[in-house]
Design a protein around this motif. Structure first.
Motif, PDB file in Angstrom:
ATOM      1  N   SER A   1      79.905  28.427  54.523  1.00 54.39           N
ATOM      2  CA  SER A   1      78.764  27.833  55.221  1.00 54.39           C
ATOM      3  C   SER A   1      77.763  27.224  54.247  1.00 54.39           C
ATOM      4  O   SER A   1      76.572  27.304  54.451  1.00 54.39           O
ATOM      5  CB  SER A   1      78.084  28.878  56.108  1.00 54.39           C
ATOM      6  N   LEU A   2      78.243  26.612  53.178  1.00 52.58           N
ATOM      7  CA  LEU A   2      77.360  25.937  52.238  1.00 52.58           C
ATOM      8  C   LEU A   2      76.697  24.765  52.941  1.00 52.58           C
ATOM      9  O   LEU A   2      77.347  23.973  53.591  1.00 52.58           O
ATOM     10  CB  LEU A   2      78.149  25.444  51.031  1.00 52.58           C
ATOM     11  N   GLY A   3      75.403  24.699  52.812  1.00 52.87           N
ATOM     12  CA  GLY A   3      74.676  23.618  53.469  1.00 52.87           C
ATOM     13  C   GLY A   3      74.072  24.050  54.793  1.00 52.87           C
ATOM     14  O   GLY A   3      73.530  23.237  55.521  1.00 52.87           O
ATOM     15  N   GLY A   4      74.186  25.297  55.135  1.00 55.55           N
ATOM     16  CA  GLY A   4      73.588  25.786  56.369  1.00 55.55           C
ATOM     17  C   GLY A   4      74.630  26.166  57.407  1.00 55.55           C
ATOM     18  O   GLY A   4      75.807  25.830  57.286  1.00 55.55           O
ATOM     19  N   GLY A   5      74.176  26.852  58.415  1.00 55.71           N
ATOM     20  CA  GLY A   5      75.068  27.346  59.451  1.00 55.71           C
ATOM     21  C   GLY A   5      75.718  26.263  60.288  1.00 55.71           C
ATOM     22  O   GLY A   5      76.784  26.459  60.859  1.00 55.71           O
ATOM     23  N   ASN A   6      75.085  25.098  60.371  1.00 60.60           N
ATOM     24  CA  ASN A   6      75.627  24.030  61.213  1.00 60.60           C
ATOM     25  C   ASN A   6      76.899  23.412  60.634  1.00 60.60           C
ATOM     26  O   ASN A   6      77.603  22.692  61.334  1.00 60.60           O
ATOM     27  CB  ASN A   6      74.584  22.943  61.446  1.00 60.60           C
ATOM     28  N   THR A   7      77.190  23.659  59.378  1.00 58.39           N
ATOM     29  CA  THR A   7      78.410  23.107  58.792  1.00 58.39           C
ATOM     30  C   THR A   7      79.649  23.731  59.421  1.00 58.39           C
ATOM     31  O   THR A   7      80.722  23.149  59.367  1.00 58.39           O
ATOM     32  CB  THR A   7      78.448  23.333  57.276  1.00 58.39           C
ATOM     33  N   LEU A   8      79.503  24.889  60.017  1.00 56.65           N
ATOM     34  CA  LEU A   8      80.630  25.586  60.640  1.00 56.65           C
ATOM     35  C   LEU A   8      80.579  25.545  62.160  1.00 56.65           C
ATOM     36  O   LEU A   8      81.261  26.313  62.820  1.00 56.65           O
ATOM     37  CB  LEU A   8      80.662  27.048  60.175  1.00 56.65           C
TER      38      LEU A   8
ATOM     39  N   ASP B   1      74.625  25.321  75.397  1.00 62.96           N
ATOM     40  CA  ASP B   1      73.332  25.948  75.719  1.00 62.96           C
ATOM     41  C   ASP B   1      72.897  26.920  74.631  1.00 62.96           C
ATOM     42  O   ASP B   1      71.730  26.956  74.241  1.00 62.96           O
ATOM     43  CB  ASP B   1      73.416  26.673  77.059  1.00 62.96           C
ATOM     44  N   VAL B   2      73.842  27.723  74.123  1.00 56.47           N
ATOM     45  CA  VAL B   2      73.534  28.680  73.051  1.00 56.47           C
ATOM     46  C   VAL B   2      73.105  27.922  71.797  1.00 56.47           C
ATOM     47  O   VAL B   2      72.153  28.309  71.116  1.00 56.47           O
ATOM     48  CB  VAL B   2      74.742  29.606  72.778  1.00 56.47           C
ATOM     49  N   TYR B   3      73.801  26.834  71.490  1.00 60.82           N
ATOM     50  CA  TYR B   3      73.438  26.027  70.324  1.00 60.82           C
ATOM     51  C   TYR B   3      72.033  25.450  70.479  1.00 60.82           C
ATOM     52  O   TYR B   3      71.234  25.474  69.537  1.00 60.82           O
ATOM     53  CB  TYR B   3      74.458  24.909  70.115  1.00 60.82           C
ATOM     54  N   ALA B   4      71.715  24.936  71.657  1.00 65.76           N
ATOM     55  CA  ALA B   4      70.386  24.377  71.898  1.00 65.76           C
ATOM     56  C   ALA B   4      69.319  25.458  71.753  1.00 65.76           C
ATOM     57  O   ALA B   4      68.257  25.213  71.169  1.00 65.76           O
ATOM     58  CB  ALA B   4      70.322  23.756  73.286  1.00 65.76           C
ATOM     59  N   LEU B   5      69.590  26.647  72.247  1.00 64.52           N
ATOM     60  CA  LEU B   5      68.642  27.757  72.117  1.00 64.52           C
ATOM     61  C   LEU B   5      68.442  28.132  70.652  1.00 64.52           C
ATOM     62  O   LEU B   5      67.315  28.352  70.201  1.00 64.52           O
ATOM     63  CB  LEU B   5      69.143  28.961  72.915  1.00 64.52           C
ATOM     64  N   ALA B   6      69.541  28.196  69.892  1.00 64.29           N
ATOM     65  CA  ALA B   6      69.448  28.551  68.472  1.00 64.29           C
ATOM     66  C   ALA B   6      68.677  27.495  67.687  1.00 64.29           C
ATOM     67  O   ALA B   6      67.928  27.821  66.767  1.00 64.29           O
ATOM     68  CB  ALA B   6      70.841  28.733  67.881  1.00 64.29           C
ATOM     69  N   GLU B   7      68.827  26.233  68.038  1.00 61.24           N
ATOM     70  CA  GLU B   7      68.123  25.163  67.338  1.00 61.24           C
ATOM     71  C   GLU B   7      66.655  25.089  67.744  1.00 61.24           C
ATOM     72  O   GLU B   7      65.810  24.704  66.945  1.00 61.24           O
ATOM     73  CB  GLU B   7      68.799  23.816  67.582  1.00 61.24           C
ATOM     74  N   ALA B   8      66.355  25.439  68.981  1.00 60.43           N
ATOM     75  CA  ALA B   8      64.973  25.364  69.459  1.00 60.43           C
ATOM     76  C   ALA B   8      64.119  26.501  68.904  1.00 60.43           C
ATOM     77  O   ALA B   8      62.918  26.341  68.721  1.00 60.43           O
ATOM     78  CB  ALA B   8      64.949  25.392  70.982  1.00 60.43           C
ATOM     79  N   ALA B   9      64.740  27.629  68.633  1.00 56.96           N
ATOM     80  CA  ALA B   9      63.997  28.789  68.143  1.00 56.96           C
ATOM     81  C   ALA B   9      63.699  28.626  66.652  1.00 56.96           C
ATOM     82  O   ALA B   9      64.497  28.054  65.909  1.00 56.96           O
ATOM     83  CB  ALA B   9      64.811  30.059  68.368  1.00 56.96           C
ATOM     84  N   PRO B  10      62.556  29.116  66.205  1.00 54.21           N
ATOM     85  CA  PRO B  10      62.270  29.052  64.769  1.00 54.21           C
ATOM     86  C   PRO B  10      63.172  30.033  64.021  1.00 54.21           C
ATOM     87  O   PRO B  10      63.521  31.092  64.531  1.00 54.21           O
ATOM     88  CB  PRO B  10      60.798  29.472  64.682  1.00 54.21           C
TER      89      PRO B  10
ATOM     90  N   ILE C   1      72.658  31.077  65.505  1.00 50.30           N
ATOM     91  CA  ILE C   1      73.670  30.886  66.538  1.00 50.30           C
ATOM     92  C   ILE C   1      74.736  31.977  66.462  1.00 50.30           C
ATOM     93  O   ILE C   1      75.276  32.393  67.480  1.00 50.30           O
ATOM     94  CB  ILE C   1      74.299  29.483  66.470  1.00 50.30           C
ATOM     95  N   VAL C   2      75.022  32.471  65.276  1.00 53.35           N
ATOM     96  CA  VAL C   2      76.042  33.511  65.121  1.00 53.35           C
ATOM     97  C   VAL C   2      75.608  34.798  65.810  1.00 53.35           C
ATOM     98  O   VAL C   2      76.395  35.442  66.500  1.00 53.35           O
ATOM     99  CB  VAL C   2      76.351  33.755  63.631  1.00 53.35           C
ATOM    100  N   GLY C   3      74.355  35.175  65.644  1.00 54.04           N
ATOM    101  CA  GLY C   3      73.848  36.356  66.330  1.00 54.04           C
ATOM    102  C   GLY C   3      73.893  36.193  67.835  1.00 54.04           C
ATOM    103  O   GLY C   3      74.235  37.125  68.569  1.00 54.04           O
ATOM    104  N   LEU C   4      73.564  34.994  68.312  1.00 56.04           N
ATOM    105  CA  LEU C   4      73.618  34.736  69.753  1.00 56.04           C
ATOM    106  C   LEU C   4      75.053  34.761  70.270  1.00 56.04           C
ATOM    107  O   LEU C   4      75.313  35.246  71.372  1.00 56.04           O
ATOM    108  CB  LEU C   4      72.961  33.396  70.077  1.00 56.04           C
ATOM    109  N   LEU C   5      76.001  34.246  69.474  1.00 55.15           N
ATOM    110  CA  LEU C   5      77.407  34.313  69.874  1.00 55.15           C
ATOM    111  C   LEU C   5      77.879  35.761  69.933  1.00 55.15           C
ATOM    112  O   LEU C   5      78.588  36.153  70.859  1.00 55.15           O
ATOM    113  CB  LEU C   5      78.282  33.509  68.910  1.00 55.15           C
ATOM    114  N   GLY C   6      77.487  36.550  68.935  1.00 53.54           N
ATOM    115  CA  GLY C   6      77.841  37.970  68.952  1.00 53.54           C
ATOM    116  C   GLY C   6      77.217  38.684  70.141  1.00 53.54           C
ATOM    117  O   GLY C   6      77.851  39.527  70.775  1.00 53.54           O
ATOM    118  N   LEU C   7      75.976  38.339  70.445  1.00 56.37           N
ATOM    119  CA  LEU C   7      75.295  38.925  71.595  1.00 56.37           C
ATOM    120  C   LEU C   7      76.030  38.581  72.881  1.00 56.37           C
ATOM    121  O   LEU C   7      76.276  39.445  73.724  1.00 56.37           O
ATOM    122  CB  LEU C   7      73.856  38.401  71.641  1.00 56.37           C
TER     123      LEU C   7
END
Length: 149
Positions: free
Chosen positions: A34-41, A63-72, A78-84
């Motif tokens: 995940s070099l370059g941030g989580g969005n690379t994956l 929707d999960v991606y949008a929530l992860a990007e909207a949150a500070p 997004i990985v934590g939200l996917l696990g959740l």
């Protein structure tokens, strides 16, 4: 012309510890890429959550991606939200455990690698190998930036 049959996806329950460990292993193995941030994956996260484990539909993933990007916070949220979301069918406590486990799995290896690299960096800063490495990183970094842009 016949259309291929749609892939029937049955969600894998995480109540079994083997499934939880498989999920953690998947995120551990992705951590160092995940070099370059989580969005690379992001496409690999989609593959795991939608196709492999069937936790979410593509719409839910968006929707999960949008929530992860909207949150500070970091983009790896997004990985934590996917696990959740993966553990939610088993109950809120299991969802919390899988969310925390997935987030630790994605952050821990790369964090440890960077701590070790920083400790070694200071010790070897006058080494001819290190000087050559630093001089070689400039063109590589510019090449990657131009390729991405």
């Amino acid at each position: 012309m016949t259309l291929p049959l749609a892939h029937v996806c049955t969600p894998q329950a995480l109540g079994d510890w083997r499934h939880l460990l498989a999920v953690i292993w998947d995120f551990l193995s992705l951590s160092l890429f995940s070099l370059g941030g989580g969005n690379t994956l992001l496409s690999e996260y989609h593959e795991l959550a939608v196709s492999k484990y069937c936790w979410l539909t593509s719409s839910q993933f968006a929707d999960v991606y949008a929530l992860a990007e909207a949150a500070p916070g970091p983009s790896s949220m997004i990985v934590g939200l996917l696990g959740l979301g993966a553990g939610w069918p088993e109950g809120p406590l299991w969802a919390l455990a899988t969310g925390i486990g997935a987030e630790i799995a994605i952050l821990l290896p790369s964090t440890l690698l960077m701590v070790i690299a920083c400790l070694r960096w200071n010790r070897m800063r006058d080494s001819p190998w290190m000087i050559a490495f630093v001089k070689g990183l400039g063109p590589i970094t510019l090449g990657i930036r131009f390729a991405v842009g």
